[in-house]
Write an enzyme that holds these catalytic residues in place. Structure first.
Site, PDB file in Angstrom:
ATOM      1  N   LYS A   1      25.363   7.590  25.819  1.00 27.85           N
ATOM      2  CA  LYS A   1      25.833   5.899  26.902  1.00 27.85           C
ATOM      3  C   LYS A   1      25.141   5.885  28.900  1.00 27.85           C
ATOM      4  O   LYS A   1      24.824   6.714  28.868  1.00 27.85           O
ATOM      5  CB  LYS A   1      27.199   6.160  26.878  1.00 27.85           C
ATOM      6  CG  LYS A   1      28.262   6.211  25.628  1.00 27.85           C
ATOM      7  CD  LYS A   1      29.687   6.011  25.935  1.00 27.85           C
ATOM      8  CE  LYS A   1      30.099   5.913  24.637  1.00 27.85           C
ATOM      9  NZ  LYS A   1      31.866   5.486  24.670  1.00 27.85           N
TER      10      LYS A   1
ATOM     11  N   TYR B   1      32.867  -3.710  21.334  1.00 26.46           N
ATOM     12  CA  TYR B   1      33.773  -3.388  21.085  1.00 26.46           C
ATOM     13  C   TYR B   1      35.354  -4.191  20.231  1.00 26.46           C
ATOM     14  O   TYR B   1      36.129  -3.521  20.803  1.00 26.46           O
ATOM     15  CB  TYR B   1      34.389  -2.175  22.323  1.00 26.46           C
ATOM     16  CG  TYR B   1      33.428  -0.605  21.661  1.00 26.46           C
ATOM     17  CD1 TYR B   1      33.220   0.237  21.216  1.00 26.46           C
ATOM     18  CD2 TYR B   1      32.346  -0.868  23.401  1.00 26.46           C
ATOM     19  CE1 TYR B   1      32.812   1.255  21.671  1.00 26.46           C
ATOM     20  CE2 TYR B   1      32.065   0.391  23.256  1.00 26.46           C
ATOM     21  CZ  TYR B   1      31.788   1.873  22.311  1.00 26.46           C
ATOM     22  OH  TYR B   1      31.231   2.883  22.752  1.00 26.46           O
TER      23      TYR B   1
ATOM     24  N   ARG C   1      29.476  12.490  13.770  1.00 32.14           N
ATOM     25  CA  ARG C   1      30.577  13.066  14.758  1.00 32.14           C
ATOM     26  C   ARG C   1      31.284  14.560  14.777  1.00 32.14           C
ATOM     27  O   ARG C   1      31.768  14.236  16.295  1.00 32.14           O
ATOM     28  CB  ARG C   1      32.036  12.116  13.594  1.00 32.14           C
ATOM     29  CG  ARG C   1      31.627  10.612  13.428  1.00 32.14           C
ATOM     30  CD  ARG C   1      31.825   9.428  14.636  1.00 32.14           C
ATOM     31  NE  ARG C   1      33.599   9.458  14.507  1.00 32.14           N
ATOM     32  CZ  ARG C   1      34.383   8.682  15.427  1.00 32.14           C
ATOM     33  NH1 ARG C   1      33.005   7.974  16.445  1.00 32.14           N
ATOM     34  NH2 ARG C   1      35.112   9.271  15.792  1.00 32.14           N
TER      35      ARG C   1
ATOM     36  N   THR D   1      36.842  12.502  20.920  1.00 30.93           N
ATOM     37  CA  THR D   1      36.764  11.104  22.303  1.00 30.93           C
ATOM     38  C   THR D   1      36.921  11.740  23.758  1.00 30.93           C
ATOM     39  O   THR D   1      36.003  11.851  24.433  1.00 30.93           O
ATOM     40  CB  THR D   1      37.214  10.178  22.099  1.00 30.93           C
ATOM     41  OG1 THR D   1      38.058  10.054  20.833  1.00 30.93           O
ATOM     42  CG2 THR D   1      37.652   8.680  22.513  1.00 30.93           C
TER      43      THR D   1
ATOM     44  N   ASN E   1      31.742   9.177  28.195  1.00 25.74           N
ATOM     45  CA  ASN E   1      31.665  10.634  27.361  1.00 25.74           C
ATOM     46  C   ASN E   1      30.940  10.065  26.384  1.00 25.74           C
ATOM     47  O   ASN E   1      30.652  11.048  25.760  1.00 25.74           O
ATOM     48  CB  ASN E   1      33.065  10.615  26.397  1.00 25.74           C
ATOM     49  CG  ASN E   1      33.306   9.106  25.208  1.00 25.74           C
ATOM     50  OD1 ASN E   1      32.274   8.312  25.138  1.00 25.74           O
ATOM     51  ND2 ASN E   1      34.122   9.224  24.680  1.00 25.74           N
TER      52      ASN E   1
ATOM     53  N   HIS F   1      28.009   7.323  21.233  1.00 26.03           N
ATOM     54  CA  HIS F   1      28.535   6.609  20.593  1.00 26.03           C
ATOM     55  C   HIS F   1      28.654   6.650  19.138  1.00 26.03           C
ATOM     56  O   HIS F   1      27.098   7.169  19.075  1.00 26.03           O
ATOM     57  CB  HIS F   1      29.081   5.023  20.772  1.00 26.03           C
ATOM     58  CG  HIS F   1      29.284   4.393  19.248  1.00 26.03           C
ATOM     59  ND1 HIS F   1      30.606   3.895  19.335  1.00 26.03           N
ATOM     60  CD2 HIS F   1      28.407   4.022  18.493  1.00 26.03           C
ATOM     61  CE1 HIS F   1      30.935   3.459  18.005  1.00 26.03           C
ATOM     62  NE2 HIS F   1      28.685   3.426  17.288  1.00 26.03           N
TER      63      HIS F   1
ATOM     64  N   GLU G   1      27.302  -2.134  12.904  1.00 23.46           N
ATOM     65  CA  GLU G   1      26.987  -1.527  14.150  1.00 23.46           C
ATOM     66  C   GLU G   1      25.739  -1.664  13.958  1.00 23.46           C
ATOM     67  O   GLU G   1      24.992  -1.703  14.808  1.00 23.46           O
ATOM     68  CB  GLU G   1      27.445  -0.227  14.273  1.00 23.46           C
ATOM     69  CG  GLU G   1      29.112  -0.447  14.584  1.00 23.46           C
ATOM     70  CD  GLU G   1      29.731   0.819  15.670  1.00 23.46           C
ATOM     71  OE1 GLU G   1      28.950   1.534  14.847  1.00 23.46           O
ATOM     72  OE2 GLU G   1      31.154   0.570  15.771  1.00 23.46           O
TER      73      GLU G   1
HETATM   74  P1  RTP Z   1      33.261   5.622  20.636  1.00 24.03           P
HETATM   75  O1  RTP Z   1      33.506   4.419  19.668  1.00 24.03           O
HETATM   76  O2  RTP Z   1      33.037   5.287  21.525  1.00 24.03           O
HETATM   77  O3  RTP Z   1      31.769   6.439  19.987  1.00 24.03           O
HETATM   78  O4  RTP Z   1      34.372   6.723  20.015  1.00 24.03           O
HETATM   79  P2  RTP Z   1      35.521   7.038  19.622  1.00 24.03           P
HETATM   80  O5  RTP Z   1      35.341   6.957  18.124  1.00 24.03           O
HETATM   81  O6  RTP Z   1      35.014   8.586  19.199  1.00 24.03           O
HETATM   82  O7  RTP Z   1      36.654   6.542  20.335  1.00 24.03           O
HETATM   83  P3  RTP Z   1      37.260   4.971  20.048  1.00 24.03           P
HETATM   84  O8  RTP Z   1      38.873   5.484  19.855  1.00 24.03           O
HETATM   85  O9  RTP Z   1      36.146   4.294  19.431  1.00 24.03           O
HETATM   86  O10 RTP Z   1      37.246   4.113  21.137  1.00 24.03           O
HETATM   87  C1  RTP Z   1      36.069   4.077  22.303  1.00 24.03           C
HETATM   88  C2  RTP Z   1      35.356   3.985  23.630  1.00 24.03           C
HETATM   89  O11 RTP Z   1      37.040   3.732  24.572  1.00 24.03           O
HETATM   90  C3  RTP Z   1      37.533   4.672  25.112  1.00 24.03           C
HETATM   91  N1  RTP Z   1      38.627   5.241  25.427  1.00 24.03           N
HETATM   92  N2  RTP Z   1      39.382   5.135  26.643  1.00 24.03           N
HETATM   93  N3  RTP Z   1      41.771   5.721  27.839  1.00 24.03           N
HETATM   94  C4  RTP Z   1      41.242   5.739  26.867  1.00 24.03           C
HETATM   95  O12 RTP Z   1      42.135   6.317  26.248  1.00 24.03           O
HETATM   96  C5  RTP Z   1      40.387   5.608  25.697  1.00 24.03           C
HETATM   97  N4  RTP Z   1      40.606   5.427  24.463  1.00 24.03           N
HETATM   98  C6  RTP Z   1      39.287   5.362  23.910  1.00 24.03           C
HETATM   99  C7  RTP Z   1      36.068   5.725  25.020  1.00 24.03           C
HETATM  100  O13 RTP Z   1      35.302   5.882  25.945  1.00 24.03           O
HETATM  101  C8  RTP Z   1      35.676   5.899  23.668  1.00 24.03           C
HETATM  102  O14 RTP Z   1      35.113   6.612  23.451  1.00 24.03           O
HETATM  103 MG    MG Z   2      34.526   4.956  17.591  1.00 25.49          MG
END
Ligand code: RTP
Ligand code: MG
Length: 142
Positions: A11, A51, A87, A93, A114, A117, A128
Site C-alpha cells: 500500500k 474494495y 495473511r 488488520t 496498514n 493487502h 482480485e
Molecule cells: P485488506 O483487505 O486491505 O487486506 O485488509 P484486511 O482483509 O485485513 O481487512 P478488511 O476487513 O478487508 O478491510 C479492508 C481495509 O479497510 C481498512 N479498515 N479500516 N477503520 C476501520 O475499522 C477499518 N476496518 C478496515 C483497513 O485498511 C483494511 O486493510
Molecule cells: Mg480484506
C-alpha cells in the site's frame, strides 16, 4: 498442499517508506514466488471497484482516499497454501493487534495505513488477481 495464487498489494504508506524490497523479501523467504508484479497509481474508480465489498462501511471513503494517495505495488504470489501463508505474514488488520514479526507489526502505522493487502479466500484471490493482471502478465515459474 495445494498450489495457490493470491493477490498482494504493497500500500501507499509502505511504498512511501521505501519498504517494497523488505516486504517482497519476506514473501520470498517464506517460499512464495512472485509470478507478476507492477507499480500503479490507482484511480478512484479502480480503488472503489477493488474494495466494493466495503462500499457501505463507514471507513470506505477514507480507505479509497488512502489507496489513491500514492503508488502501490501489486503482485501475484504463488506457492503452497499461498492465500493463508500471505495473511499470516501480513498479520492482523490493526497493527496494534498484529503479532510481532509480521509485516503489519513492522511496517504499518494505523488500521488505515496498514502496509499491505492480501486476498482472504480462493474466490477473492481469483477475482482480485484478474482485477489487476491479464493471463499474459502472469509468469508461472514452474
Ligand atoms: P485488506 O483487505 O486491505 O487486506 O485488509 P484486511 O482483509 O485485513 O481487512 P478488511 O476487513 O478487508 O478491510 C479492508 C481495509 O479497510 C481498512 N479498515 N479500516 N477503520 C476501520 O475499522 C477499518 N476496518 C478496515 C483497513 O485498511 C483494511 O486493510
Ligand atoms: Mg480484506
Amino acid at each position: 498442499m495445494a498450489q495457490e495464487r493470491t493477490l498482494s498489494i504493497i500500500k501507499p504508506d509502505a511504498v512511501a517508506k521505501n519498504a517494497v524490497g523488505d516486504i517482497i523479501s519476506r514473501f520470498e523467504k517464506a517460499g512464495l514466488q512472485v509470478v507478476a508484479c507492477k507499480m500503479v497509481s490507482l484511480s478512484q474508480e479502480k480503488a472503489e471497484g477493488f474494495y466494493a465489498e466495503h462500499s457501505e462501511r463507514p471507513f470506505f471513503k477514507d480507505l479509497v482516499s488512502f489507496m489513491t494517495s500514492g503508488p502501490v505495488v501489486v503482485q501475484v504470489l504463488e506457492g503452497d497454501n499461498a492465500i493463508a501463508k500471505n495473511r499470516e505474514l501480513m498479520g492482523a488488520t490493526d497493527p496494534k493487534k498484529a503479532e510481532a514479526g509480521t509485516i503489519r507489526a513492522d511496517f504499518a502505522t494505523s488500521i488505515d495505513a496498514n502496509a499491505v493487502h492480501g486476498s482472504d479466500a480462493p474466490e477473492s484471490a481469483q477475482r482480485e488477481v484478474a482485477y489487476f493482471f491479464s493471463d499474459e502478465e502472469i509468469c508461472p515459474r514452474g
